[in-house]
Design a protein around this motif. Sequence first.
Motif: not given
Length: 607
Positions: A182-187, A527-529, A248-250, A522-523
Motif C-alpha cells: 500500500x503506502x510503502x509501495x506508492x512511496x 509523500x513519506x511523512x 496516499x492521502x486517501x 518534488x517535496x
Amino acid sequence: MSNSSCHTNQPNHNTLKSEKKKSDQLPSWDLTDLYPSPDCQELKNDLQKAQTLITQFSEKWKGNLSQTSSQELNQALKSYEIINEILGRIGSYAQLIFATDSTNLQNTKFYQDIHEKITGLSTQFLFFTLELNQLSEENVKNKMQDNELLQWKPFLDKIRILRPYQLSNEIEKLFHEKAVTGANAWSRLYDETLATLEIPLKDKTVSLGEALNKLSSSQAKERKDAAQGLSSVFSKNLRLFSIITNTLVKDKQISDQWRGFSRPDSQRNCDNQIEDSVVDALVTAVTNNYQNLSHRYYLLKAKWLGVDKLHHWDRNAPLPEDHDQPIRWRDAKTIVYQAYHEFDPRLGKMIDQFLHSPWIDATLRTGKSSGAFAHPTVPSVHPYILLNYHGRSRDVMTLAHELGHGIHQILAAKQGYILSDTPLTLAETASVFGEMLTFQSLLKNQTDPRHRHILLSRKVEDMLNTVVRQIAFYQFERKVHEARHENELLPEQIGQFWLETQQKSLGPAFEFTPDYNTYWTYIPHFIHTPFYVYAYAFGDCLVNALYNVYQEGFPDFQDLYIEMLKAGGTKSHKELLAPFGLDASDPAFWQKGLNVINDFIDELEQI
C-alpha cells in the motif's frame, strides 16, 4: 642526520599538492560498519537470529502481559529492544544502499526484499505494543512502582498516547502487513520516479538535484532555464504524482477514520508528543508574522536585484554583490569544525570524528538521493550522513545542519535503541543550533559591511525557508487532506492549493508564472511523512529562543545543552526546555523566536 632523512620528514611540494587534492575530494560513505555487502553471511545470520528471538519472544509473552510482574515486564522490554535493534540495523543498511543509487535495480530489489522481510518479522511481535496498550491504567501504575521498570516510562507513555486510537489486534496486523503493498509501495514508486528524472538544460540533461541547485545561480538566465526545465518535467509527470498523492492521502484518511483522529495532523502530533494546540499556536504565530518577515524581506530583495517583481526562480538567487565563490570541501569542513569547537570542544571532537571517518557521502552522482539526511542507524554503530555538496555557502550550512543531527544521535544513543528516538519537533534542535553556531562564527569574523550584508541575507533566507516556507507547506497539506475528504483531486486543484499558500507566505514581491503550480511534486515529505514539515519551524523558533539564552550568558549553558541532547526521547519538550526557562506551550515563546529573524531584517534595512 642525512639530507635524505631530513627530506623525508618534510613533505615536498608534490606531496602537499597531492594531500590538498585528496582533502578536496568529496567523500563517499563506507557501510561496512553495518554489513560487508548485501549478500553477506552476517546479514543472513542476523535475519535468522531475529526470527529465532521473535519466536521465543512470542511464545513467552503473547497473551500473558496482563499477568506479568514488574520484573518480568522489564525483561520483556529488554528483549523487545534487542529484536528491534537487529531489525533496525538490517533496515538501515538497506535504506542507505537504496539512497546511494536508487536507479540500480539490484539496490531497489534488495531494499524491497529487506523491507518485506522486516515487515513479516515485525508482524509476528506486533502483539507486544498492542497488548501493552490493553493494560489498565491501574495495572501500569502499579508496575511503575518498580524503579528498574521506571526507565521504560517514556516509551510506555509514548505508546499509550495512541491508546484511544488503537484498533483490534487483527485489524492492526492487517494494516501493518498491507503497508508493504500500500503506502510503502506508492512511496517507493515516487522515490524511483524522482531518481530517474532527467531535466533538460540547454544542450544536455541533468539530475533533479543539479537542476534545483541551478535555482541558486547568480545568473538570472541560468535560473530561469533551470526553472523551465524543471517545470516541463514536473508537468510531464504531473498525472503520476497526482495519482500517488491522491492515493496516499486517501489511504491515510481511511486509517484516521478507523482510528478516530479528529484532524489529519493529529497522528503526527501524537507521534511527536505534542498537543494540537501547541502546533496551532506555532502556525498562528508564523502566519501572523508573514508580512513583517517574508513579505518585508522579499520586497527588499526585489529592490536589491533591481526588479519590480521577483519570479519563483529568484527566491534563492544570491544578491548582486554575492558572487558565492565555490567553497572547497576541506574549507567547508574547517568552517563547521571551528564553529562547533568554539562553542564547546567536546562537540568539536565529535565533529572531527565525523569529518575524518567514512560516515559521510557528499559525492554528486546519478541515482543518489537528492536531499540530505543523517540516519541514526543503531546505537551500536554510528549515524551516516548524506548530502550533495555543490560548493555553495548553503551546502556548508547543510553540512553543519546534518552534523548537528549526527551529534544528537550519538549523544542520545546511550539511551538505547528504543529510548534514543527523539520526537521530530526536538530532532531538529541540534541541527538548527549547529547552523546558528556556524553562521554566528562567520558573522563574528566579518568586518566588511558588504560581506556582513551578504551573510545576513543568506541567513535570513535560510530561516525563512525553514520557518515561513515549512509552515506554508503545512498549510498546503491541510488543504489537500481536507479537500480529499470530498473527492479525488485534479492536478489543477492541488496546484491551486500550492499557489494560494505560496502567494500568501511569500507576499506581493512575487509574480508567479502558471508553471509554478507543479512545484509541490518534488517535496518528499508530503509523500513519506505527512505533516512532518512544521517540525522545521518548531526547531528553528526553539533554537532562536535557545540561542538568545546562550548569548545572555545563561549559567552552565553548554553542559545543560549537551544533557538535553543526551536525553533523546526520554523527556518531553516541556521537560527539556524547563532548565533554560523556556516553555513552548506559551504563545510568547514563538514570537521570541520569530523576533530573531525580524531583528536580522531590521539590520539589513539599515545596511
